[in-house]
Design a protein around this motif. Structure first.
Motif, PDB file in Angstrom:
ATOM      1  N   LEU A   1     -49.643  15.611  92.981  1.00 41.24           N
ATOM      2  CA  LEU A   1     -48.276  15.156  92.709  1.00 41.24           C
ATOM      3  C   LEU A   1     -47.491  16.248  92.000  1.00 41.24           C
ATOM      4  O   LEU A   1     -46.309  16.482  92.278  1.00 41.24           O
ATOM      5  CB  LEU A   1     -48.288  13.893  91.835  1.00 41.24           C
ATOM      6  CG  LEU A   1     -49.141  12.707  92.307  1.00 41.24           C
ATOM      7  CD1 LEU A   1     -49.004  11.534  91.334  1.00 41.24           C
ATOM      8  CD2 LEU A   1     -48.757  12.267  93.709  1.00 41.24           C
TER       9      LEU A   1
ATOM     10  N   GLY B   1     -42.726  15.380  93.916  1.00 39.98           N
ATOM     11  CA  GLY B   1     -43.786  14.617  93.250  1.00 39.98           C
ATOM     12  C   GLY B   1     -43.259  13.374  92.537  1.00 39.98           C
ATOM     13  O   GLY B   1     -42.223  13.413  91.876  1.00 39.98           O
TER      14      GLY B   1
ATOM     15  N   LEU C   1     -42.171  16.815  88.590  1.00 44.41           N
ATOM     16  CA  LEU C   1     -42.770  15.489  88.798  1.00 44.41           C
ATOM     17  C   LEU C   1     -41.934  14.393  88.146  1.00 44.41           C
ATOM     18  O   LEU C   1     -41.603  14.473  86.962  1.00 44.41           O
ATOM     19  CB  LEU C   1     -44.193  15.457  88.209  1.00 44.41           C
ATOM     20  CG  LEU C   1     -44.922  14.105  88.310  1.00 44.41           C
ATOM     21  CD1 LEU C   1     -45.216  13.754  89.769  1.00 44.41           C
ATOM     22  CD2 LEU C   1     -46.221  14.132  87.506  1.00 44.41           C
TER      23      LEU C   1
END
Ligand SMILES: NC(=O)c1ccc[n+]([C@@H]2O[C@H](COP(=O)([O-])OP(=O)(O)OC[C@H]3O[C@@H](n4cnc5c(N)ncnc54)[C@H](OP(=O)(O)O)[C@@H]3O)[C@@H](O)[C@H]2O)c1
Length: 261
Positions: free
Chosen positions: A131, A137, A180
């Motif tokens: 991720l 992500g 992310l």
């Protein structure tokens, strides 16, 4: 010729119903490919066929019982063997059990903790490198407004969701400065199969949010330049969650006992 841009791959647990299946449809509509996880293979395969027809989605169905210790690791090993790298993880699988703690069945609450806490935590950890490496992500863990106070008469469930929110908010902080996105989604009572599975008839349909309202709110939050660590959906639910965080424990417990009586 320009090389084709790889499609985003989203792994969704609990994709056979409720929030999980709606997230699957929304991500498919956005052009993602999917990995769908739950126990009911027939439902996952039907959804996969629908999404292929509607959006050209490539879906990998992985029928898995996440209450089995080792299921998360086996799932990630299986993904590796199939050469699938995941960009986004939506941990939606989960269930609750209504009734006093003293009457809980040991096997059922063990499974509940295994699915709601252990599998979610293990999948988050095992897939985090993938991720984090992805430019798209996302880690989205489905928590609950139950996370914000102890809930008599559904005590283990509320405790598992307190864990989910605490874990996810901490990962949000640790991920700052990376690409992310991390979100603990905290719906209040919503029209899914959740209450039937929990053995509760506490809420009437009109008192609950719809799945689409919750999923819409999640996508709005994720669309912000800086998405929040957690999202309580619905103004009344937000007020209740804030009250529970600020009120003295005895008062919060009195109110929550009334809510779940
Ligand atoms: N609905 C609400 O009011 C509400 C409110 C707040 C939070 N939530 C949370 O939302 C999440 C999704 O629930 P929902 O409301 O969408 O309810 P749901 O319609 O009952 O969906 C639950 C999903 O979890 C999966 N699941 C349950 N046990 C599993 C196991 N052992 N292994 C793999 N998958 C399993 C089910 O699939 P199979 O049965 O096919 O395995 C199903 O896809 C849960 O984490 C729940 O705690 C729900």
């Amino acid at each position: 010729m320009t090389p084709a841009v790889p499609r985003r791959v989203v792994l969704i647990t609990g994709a056979s119903s409720g929030f999980g299946s709606t997230f699957a449809r929304r991500f498919a509509k956005q052009g993602a490919d999917l990995v769908l996880v739950a126990r009911r293979r027939d439902r996952l395969e039907t959804l996969a066929r629908d999404l292929a027809a509607a959006f050209g989605t490539t879906t990998t169905v992985m029928a898995t019982d996440l209450s089995q210790p080792g299921a998360a690791q086996a799932l990630v090993d299986d993904l590796g063997e199939r050469g699938i790298t995941v960009d986004a993880l939506v941990n939606s699988a989960g269930f609750g059990t209504a009734g006093p703690f003293a009457e809980e069945d040991l096997g059922r609450i063990t499974d509940e903790i295994q699915v709601n806490v252990m599998a979610l935590t293990q999948l988050s950890l095992l897939l985090l490198p993938q991720l984090t490496a992805s430019p798209a992500g996302l880690l989205l863990n489905v928590s609950s407004t139950a996370a914000y106070q102890p809930l008599p008469n559904i005590a283990v469930y509320a405790a598992t969701k307190a864990f989910v929110t605490a874990l996810t908010e901490a990962i949000w902080q640790e991920s700052r400065g990376t690409s992310l996105q991390v979100l603990a989604l905290a719906p209040g009572p919503t029209q899914t199969e959740f209450f039937a599975a929990a053995g509760s008839e506490r809420f009437k349909v009109g008192q609950m949010l719809t799945v689409d309202q919750v999923v819409d709110a999640a996508f709005v939050a994720l669309g912000r330049r800086s998405s929040p660590p957690s999202l309580v959906v619905g103004s009344r639910n937000r007020a209740t969650a804030m009250f529970a965080r600020l009120a003295p424990a005895r008062l919060a417990l009195l109110v929550s006992a009334r809510l779940t009586a």
